[in-house]
Design a protein around this motif. Structure first.
Motif, PDB file in Angstrom:
ATOM      1  N   ASN A  46       0.821  -1.206   0.000  1.00  0.00           N
ATOM      2  CA  ASN A  46       0.000   0.000   0.000  1.00  0.00           C
ATOM      3  C   ASN A  46       0.855   1.257   0.000  1.00  0.00           C
ATOM      4  OD1 ASN A  46      -2.204  -1.669   0.069  1.00  0.00           O
ATOM      5  ND2 ASN A  46      -2.747  -1.263   2.196  1.00  0.00           N
ATOM      6  N   ILE A  47       1.952   1.231   0.773  1.00  0.00           N
ATOM      7  CA  ILE A  47       2.870   2.371   0.781  1.00  0.00           C
ATOM      8  C   ILE A  47       3.497   2.534  -0.597  1.00  0.00           C
ATOM      9  CG2 ILE A  47       5.031   3.251   1.748  1.00  0.00           C
ATOM     10  CD1 ILE A  47       4.298   1.907   4.371  1.00  0.00           C
ATOM     11  N   ALA A  48       3.823   1.414  -1.240  1.00  0.00           N
ATOM     12  CA  ALA A  48       4.414   1.482  -2.572  1.00  0.00           C
ATOM     13  C   ALA A  48       3.485   2.171  -3.566  1.00  0.00           C
ATOM     14  CB  ALA A  48       4.742   0.069  -3.063  1.00  0.00           C
ATOM     15  N   GLY A  49       2.179   2.044  -3.335  1.00  0.00           N
ATOM     16  CA  GLY A  49       1.232   2.706  -4.212  1.00  0.00           C
ATOM     17  C   GLY A  49       1.175   4.201  -4.019  1.00  0.00           C
ATOM     18  N   ALA A  50       1.685   4.690  -2.888  1.00  0.00           N
ATOM     19  CA  ALA A  50       1.622   6.120  -2.593  1.00  0.00           C
ATOM     20  C   ALA A  50       2.962   6.815  -2.731  1.00  0.00           C
ATOM     21  CB  ALA A  50       1.081   6.332  -1.169  1.00  0.00           C
ATOM     22  N   ALA A  51       4.039   6.054  -2.928  1.00  0.00           N
ATOM     23  CA  ALA A  51       5.373   6.658  -2.948  1.00  0.00           C
ATOM     24  C   ALA A  51       6.142   6.211  -4.180  1.00  0.00           C
ATOM     25  CB  ALA A  51       6.140   6.267  -1.682  1.00  0.00           C
ATOM     26  N   GLU A  52       6.836   7.146  -4.776  1.00  0.00           N
ATOM     27  CA  GLU A  52       7.721   6.843  -5.896  1.00  0.00           C
ATOM     28  C   GLU A  52       9.048   7.547  -5.640  1.00  0.00           C
ATOM     29  OE1 GLU A  52       7.947   7.234 -10.764  1.00  0.00           O
ATOM     30  OE2 GLU A  52       6.131   7.785  -9.678  1.00  0.00           O
ATOM     31  N   PHE A  53      10.084   6.761  -5.438  1.00  0.00           N
ATOM     32  CA  PHE A  53      11.359   7.312  -5.008  1.00  0.00           C
ATOM     33  C   PHE A  53      12.160   7.774  -6.231  1.00  0.00           C
ATOM     34  CE2 PHE A  53       9.909   4.248  -1.888  1.00  0.00           C
ATOM     35  CZ  PHE A  53       9.927   5.027  -0.740  1.00  0.00           C
ATOM     36  N   ASP A  54      12.089   9.077  -6.478  1.00  0.00           N
ATOM     37  CA  ASP A  54      12.721   9.645  -7.666  1.00  0.00           C
ATOM     38  C   ASP A  54      13.991  10.419  -7.345  1.00  0.00           C
ATOM     39  OD1 ASP A  54      11.647  11.796  -6.342  1.00  0.00           O
ATOM     40  OD2 ASP A  54      10.186  12.306  -7.905  1.00  0.00           O
ATOM     41  N   VAL A  76      -3.437   5.346   7.558  1.00  0.00           N
ATOM     42  CA  VAL A  76      -2.357   6.227   7.987  1.00  0.00           C
ATOM     43  C   VAL A  76      -1.964   7.050   6.767  1.00  0.00           C
ATOM     44  CG1 VAL A  76      -0.485   4.619   7.443  1.00  0.00           C
ATOM     45  CG2 VAL A  76      -0.167   6.291   9.269  1.00  0.00           C
ATOM     46  N   SER A  77      -1.242   8.117   6.959  1.00  0.00           N
ATOM     47  CA  SER A  77      -0.898   8.983   5.831  1.00  0.00           C
ATOM     48  C   SER A  77       0.606   9.112   5.690  1.00  0.00           C
ATOM     49  CB  SER A  77      -1.536  10.371   6.006  1.00  0.00           C
ATOM     50  OG  SER A  77      -1.058  10.990   7.168  1.00  0.00           O
ATOM     51  N   ILE A  78       0.995   9.514   4.486  1.00  0.00           N
ATOM     52  CA  ILE A  78       2.395   9.764   4.167  1.00  0.00           C
ATOM     53  C   ILE A  78       2.458  11.115   3.471  1.00  0.00           C
ATOM     54  CG2 ILE A  78       2.223   8.495   1.986  1.00  0.00           C
ATOM     55  CD1 ILE A  78       5.133   7.668   2.364  1.00  0.00           C
ATOM     56  N   THR A  79       3.403  11.933   3.857  1.00  0.00           N
ATOM     57  CA  THR A  79       3.544  13.274   3.289  1.00  0.00           C
ATOM     58  C   THR A  79       4.752  13.304   2.361  1.00  0.00           C
ATOM     59  OG1 THR A  79       2.580  14.298   5.245  1.00  0.00           O
ATOM     60  CG2 THR A  79       3.865  15.727   3.790  1.00  0.00           C
ATOM     61  N   GLU A  87       2.478  17.306  -0.216  1.00  0.00           N
ATOM     62  CA  GLU A  87       1.206  16.637  -0.487  1.00  0.00           C
ATOM     63  C   GLU A  87       1.051  15.501   0.504  1.00  0.00           C
ATOM     64  OE1 GLU A  87       0.536  16.517  -5.164  1.00  0.00           O
ATOM     65  OE2 GLU A  87       2.545  15.873  -4.599  1.00  0.00           O
ATOM     66  N   ARG A  88      -0.178  15.234   0.877  1.00  0.00           N
ATOM     67  CA  ARG A  88      -0.443  14.190   1.873  1.00  0.00           C
ATOM     68  C   ARG A  88      -1.341  13.128   1.264  1.00  0.00           C
ATOM     69  NH1 ARG A  88       0.298  14.955   7.444  1.00  0.00           N
ATOM     70  NH2 ARG A  88      -0.618  13.350   8.773  1.00  0.00           N
ATOM     71  N   PHE A  89      -0.916  11.862   1.343  1.00  0.00           N
ATOM     72  CA  PHE A  89      -1.674  10.746   0.814  1.00  0.00           C
ATOM     73  C   PHE A  89      -2.039   9.797   1.946  1.00  0.00           C
ATOM     74  CE2 PHE A  89       1.835  11.527  -2.401  1.00  0.00           C
ATOM     75  CZ  PHE A  89       1.108  12.496  -3.079  1.00  0.00           C
ATOM     76  N   SER A  90      -3.097   9.038   1.755  1.00  0.00           N
ATOM     77  CA  SER A  90      -3.514   8.075   2.768  1.00  0.00           C
ATOM     78  C   SER A  90      -3.470   6.667   2.201  1.00  0.00           C
ATOM     79  CB  SER A  90      -4.926   8.386   3.259  1.00  0.00           C
ATOM     80  OG  SER A  90      -4.963   9.622   3.931  1.00  0.00           O
TER      81      SER A  90
END
Length: 431
Positions: A46-54, A76-79, A87-90
């Motif tokens: 799920n975290i992988a769907g919200a984060a892209e390490f560029d 939970v959220s990730i900023t 930007e904040r994603f859940s």
């Protein structure tokens, strides 16, 4: 003040061993430590769907979780930040991940980290046998004995990517608050092809992204005078008192219609529709608009509807200093409380963006933070038919629906209310 204040979990990468996935994090207390957090694969997917390490953006995991009563799962959220932009994603997380997060929140010093069995000192690939220095404490009892391969998720083999995809399909049924800034949401039910394409292109599907609220209404011409049908409050407006400090959803059988960015020329029209149908509604007002239209605030409150704050200037709070955030919250509260002569309890951060400082300030003021789990993006379409169509095609039970003050919402509201009532739902004002 939140016990997590001052703690920061920076997400550096998603890494894999031959058998295990882990999160490489930088945990900042008084000092900082780079660690490997071994948690369940479902949450990592799920975290992988919200984060892209560029290599450009930075990611920070929130220390706060919330229970989604509608979906029966924790979120939970990730900023994501880049310079002054954030930007904040859940995303959905497992019970073990939530418990691990709670354990991290209780840690006060780096020398206590060895008590957490899911955290390991991060090892350098160049020297896997290097001993952990004394400055890092006694974490050597938890370190891995074998060499780890630190690879970004994009370089994971096709087999591992297929595993993540399966988990994505089973997990991405959560509708997030938008939180926050406009982005498409990928769901398992209708857009599997999109997920496959994104994975094939080494891009991460976004499970839930924030939706930005428009401030165009505040820039429009002087509002026309709208009069309430009468000044007598309905005999009984259904109400529901929120029990959580931060709420994304409601218990099943209830639904909340919430209206952001007022007061505006549409405020009284919205209230009149709610009154006519004897249903609840909650208004989140921006301080600069309160200064322009204090009478609208007074009338809505006098008619028994819930009033909350939406910051003073509709700024993205996470981009502000602690002192600036404090001013955004206290100035609007002072304005509204002077008008209503009542303690202001409800608060909604603009764009759904908040951080630990926002949480601490809200708790100091005794506020309840209200987010949402249903968003028709009415600020974008400004089309009454599309707004109605969205509501007609969601599971509305347990929803907090995000709307904005506009003519399209006024026009769609009677049919929205009828549709919700036809499902046997109670439309409540939040308290």
């Amino acid at each position: 003040m939140s016990e997590s204040y001052g703690r920061i979990i920076e997400l550096l990468a998603i890494e894999r061993d031959t058998e295990t996935f882990g999160l490489r994090i930088k945990l900042s207390l008084i000092e900082s430590a780079e660690l490997l957090w071994l948690t369940d694969n479902e949450t990592i997917a799920n975290i992988a769907g919200a984060a892209e390490f560029d290599g450009v953006h930075k990611y920070r995991i929130s220390l706060h979780t919330a229970w989604d009563e509608n979906k029966q799962q924790y979120i939970v959220s990730i900023t994501r930040t880049y310079r002054e932009h954030s930007e904040r994603f859940s995303f959905a997380c497992s019970v073990p991940f939530r418990n691990e997060l709670e354990s991290i929140k209780k840690i006060r010093h780096a020398d206590e980290l060895h008590t957490l069995p899911f955290l390991f000192t991060h090892r350098s690939e160049a020297d896997p046998s290097e001993e952990i220095s004394a400055a890092e404490g006694d974490l050597k009892t938890n370190r891995f004995a074998r060499k780890r391969h630190h690879l970004p998720l994009k370089l994971v083999s096709a087999t591992i990517m297929s595993l993540i995809f399966v988990v994505l399909l089973s997990s991405f049924n959560y509708s997030s608050p938008g939180d926050m800034n406009p982005h498409p949401t990928v769901t398992a039910t209708g857009e599997a092809e999109t997920v496959i394409q994104l994975l094939a292109e080494n891009r991460s599907p976004i499970i839930a992204k924030p939706v930005a609220a428009s401030m165009e209404e505040a820039a429009q011409s002087k509002p026309k005078e709208s009069k309430p049908e009468d000044n007598t409050p309905p005999a009984s407006i259904p109400q529901l008192e929120l029990e959580e400090f931060i709420s994304f959803s409601l218990p099943k059988g209830y639904v909340a219609l919430t209206f952001d960015d007022g007061p505006s020329k549409h405020s009284i029209d919205i209230m009149n529709v709610l009154k006519k149908h004897e249903v609840g509604g909650t208004f989140f007002f921006v301080g600069t608009n309160v200064e322009k239209h204090p009478d609208y605030v007074r009338v809505i409150h006098a008619n028994g509807y819930s009033v909350g704050s939406h910051s003073m200037t509709h700024s993205q709070l996470t981009s502000l200093t602690y002192e600036q955030q404090q001013a955004e919250l206290t100035r609007v509260s002072d304005l509204i409380e002077h008008i209503t002569d009542e303690k202001l309890i409800l608060f909604r951060p603009p764009y759904g963006a908040f951080d630990d400082r926002t949480e601490a300030l809200s708790q100091q003021q005794g506020s309840k933070m209200v987010l949402w789990n249903r968003d028709p993006e009415d600020w974008l379409t400004r089309d009454k038919d599309k707004i109605l169509e969205y509501v007609q095609h969601i599971e509305a039970s347990g929803s907090i629906i995000l709307l904005h003050e506009s003519q399209a919402v006024v026009d769609a509201l009677p049919k929205i209310i009828k549709h919700l009532q036809d499902q046997g739902l109670t439309i409540v004002s939040l308290k």
